[in-house]
Motif scaffolding. Structure first.
Motif, PDB file in Angstrom:
ATOM      1  N   GLN A 267       0.805  -1.177  -0.117  1.00 61.76           N
ATOM      2  CA  GLN A 267       0.148  -0.025   0.003  1.00 61.76           C
ATOM      3  C   GLN A 267       0.594   1.454   0.090  1.00 61.76           C
TER       4      GLN A 267
ATOM      5  N   GLY B 131      -2.498   4.442   2.414  1.00 70.47           N
ATOM      6  CA  GLY B 131      -3.210   3.248   2.995  1.00 70.47           C
ATOM      7  C   GLY B 131      -3.890   2.741   1.704  1.00 70.47           C
TER       8      GLY B 131
ATOM      9  N   SER C 120       0.393  -0.878   9.061  1.00 71.76           N
ATOM     10  CA  SER C 120      -0.087   0.398   8.626  1.00 71.76           C
ATOM     11  C   SER C 120       0.689   1.587   9.037  1.00 71.76           C
TER      12      SER C 120
END
Length: 559
Positions: free
Chosen positions: A475, A479, A538
């Protein structure tokens, strides 16, 4: 001296050296660390303390008790209060002087439209009336959703009195205004150079964009940076690299001027990041720099010059990457091979014959195929050389050629953030089938290839944590896309750390001195604000570097 006594003498000296190392005492001890490193075999290992001497070599890594045994009386003790420590990170493909120089020009990386880019150039031009040329980089017509390249006429709106030259985000195309085209002597009659393309309108007139080797027409008339500019660029780049936790970089294409500055900085204690140099091409700079053969180590492993950087093709974004079949979104082109096979292989052989590692830029499947064919032919002529030849980028590779990386022992040198930056156009360029073997990190790892990871800065951010994030999540920094882009090709956190440390060091023949935190290696390490193995994937790209150490000396500390 008789052979037997000589052997005894050598054995005694070896034993003495080992005894001296085992008895050496540490001058600095790092305590209370949440430490992670890889072993020489690539296995993740935890530690709580490490110790090194004043030469910058590690003497112990492990538990507080193990390390305490090595501490000299009066040693300096530093309590990290549980902060995370990692080996110094390595970028296996970047452009150091380019990173430093880019800050002095107009930067268009954040431009979201053609109009915004032109406004930025105009503002920069007004703020710098003293400059004879306006130069910059970072534009991307794909983000602008322009559906075409920008034109010289559109750039004339920013400043028509002075020449303007702006490199595309991938560095494989440039955008000129009308004054710059005139300065370079580019007219309707100017022929496309081999391996390059002048974008033209329906009448054959140059529209303002030069692709790949055509950019040399502009480079020939651009003012060359002087000593002051080069030193400022190097100073700026070193500061940026240390700040993001890079303790070593592979500089993908240097010349005689840059080589001289690296040695000068190393001699005077100013080279705060290790540099593994690749001589650009096998022309005049190579002839001059290779007179004494490869430079394996200089100034305590701060600098090496034992590789050559060559170019096979262009990039996907400008449709310069060479494909075996036409582009899916432009069926009239297959991109550009810079040289026919014979000429390309002759460059590779010249470097091999002189004992240099060969690292070739290849992005399209035709470019990769050409270079793999070259390695297959040339390795038969130079068997057993163990030069660890590489292909830089290895982005779009047909499945049969991925397997050849392993059988030919070619290192895939790849940049994780290229995948997340290219996701907005890569599948359009190559279609739904070819994309399955593009940016194929998992496929390479599964067959046992060792990936050397980098960023290709300044084309991408030099921040290696953004690269680790991209490798693990597939990603971008926002994100996107949800779930990851072709997530099946993602790496684990350990694999991503390995490709930015141990395997990047291995790809530079330096795995015995850097890449992991082990006794006898250099004390190159970083302290960061979070545990990569405990935070959400993330969040990895947001990791902040608190301290960077090279050879046991701090070269960056967050204020």
């Amino acid at each position: 001296m008789p052979i037997l006594p000589l052997r005894r003498t050598l054995f005694a000296l070896a034993c003495l050296a080992a005894l001296t190392l085992s008895q050496a005492q540490a001058d600095t001890v790092i305590n209370n660390a949440n430490g992670y490193t890889l072993t020489a075999a690539g296995h993740l290992q935890r530690f709580a303390a490490l110790a090194f001497d004043d030469s910058g070599k590690l003497l112990a890594v492990g538990s507080p008790t193990q390390v305490a045994r090595k501490a000299a009386k009066g040693a300096r003790h530093i309590d990290l209060q549980g902060k995370t420590v990692l080996p110094g990170l390595i970028d296996a493909h970047g452009h150091v002087f380019g990173l430093g120089a880019i800050a002095s020009g107009v930067m268009l990386y954040d431009s979201t439209s053609l109009q915004a880019a032109v406004r930025s150039v105009a503002e920069f031009a007004r703020a710098h009336p003293e400059r004879s040329w306006i130069v910059g980089s970072g534009w991307n017509q794909e983000i602008w959703q322009l559906g075409r390249f920008p034109t010289a006429a559109e750039l004339d709106a920013a400043d028509s009195a002075r020449p303007i030259w702006l490199r595309r985000v991938d560095g494989h195309a440039g955008w000129a205004n009308s004054r710059a085209l005139a300065q370079a002597g580019i007219t309707r009659e100017t022929q496309d150079p081999a391996g390059g393309k002048i974008e033209r309108d329906a009448d054959g007139n140059a529209t303002g964009v030069l692709v790949d080797n055509a950019m040399e027409l502009m480079n020939a008339v651009l003012p060359k940076p002087g000593e002051t500019e080069n030193r400022a660029a190097l100073d700026g780049a070193l500061a940026q690299l240390a700040k993001v936790g890079l303790t070593s970089v592979h500089d993908a294409g240097i010349d005689q001027v840059q080589d001289r500055l690296y040695r000068d900085y190393a001699d005077h204690g100013k080279l705060t990041v290790r540099v593994y140099g690749m001589i650009f091409d096998t022309t005049e700079d190579f002839d001059a720099l290779s007179k004494n053969g490869p430079l394996n180590s200089y100034a305590g492993d701060l600098y090496a010059l034992r590789a050559v950087k060559l170019l096979s093709d262009g990039a996907l974004g400008s449709r310069g990457a060479a494909l075996l079949a036409p582009y899916s979104d432009a069926p009239d082109t297959r991109g550009l091979l810079f040289y026919p096979d014979g000429a390309m292989w002759a460059k590779m052989e010249k470097a091999m014959r002189a004992g240099y590692q060969v690292n070739v830029h290849a992005i399209g499947d035709a470019g990769n195929h050409q270079i793999l064919d070259g390695y297959q032919v040339l390795q038969k002529r130079y068997p057993g050389a163990d030069l660890r030849h590489r292909i830089e980028h290895a982005q779009v590779v047909q499945p049969a050629d991925i397997a050849r990386f392993k059988t030919l022992d070619i290192v895939p040198s790849m940049q994780p953030t290229h995948a997340t930056s290219d996701q907005n156009m890569a599948e359009q360029r190559v279609g739904p089938e070819r994309i399955k073997s593009a940016y194929a990190w998992r496929t390479f790892l599964k067959q046992g290839s060792r990936i050397a990871c980098g960023s290709d800065f300044p084309i991408e951010s030099p921040n290696p944590f953004e690269g680790i994030h991209a490798a693990v999540t597939r990603q971008d920094s926002a994100g996107l896309p949800a779930g990851g882009w072709y997530r099946q090709q993602a790496m684990t956190v350990t694999e991503a750390l390995r490709c930015f440390t141990l395997d990047a060091a291995w790809a530079a023949h330096q795995e015995k001195v850097i890449g992991t935190l082990e006794e006898g290696k250099w004390a190159d390490f970083i302290v960061v604000d979070q545990d990569l193995f405990k935070v959400a994937p993330s969040a990895i790209g947001k990791t902040r570097v608190l301290q960077t150490w090279v050879a046991g000396k701090p070269v960056y500390q967050e204020k």
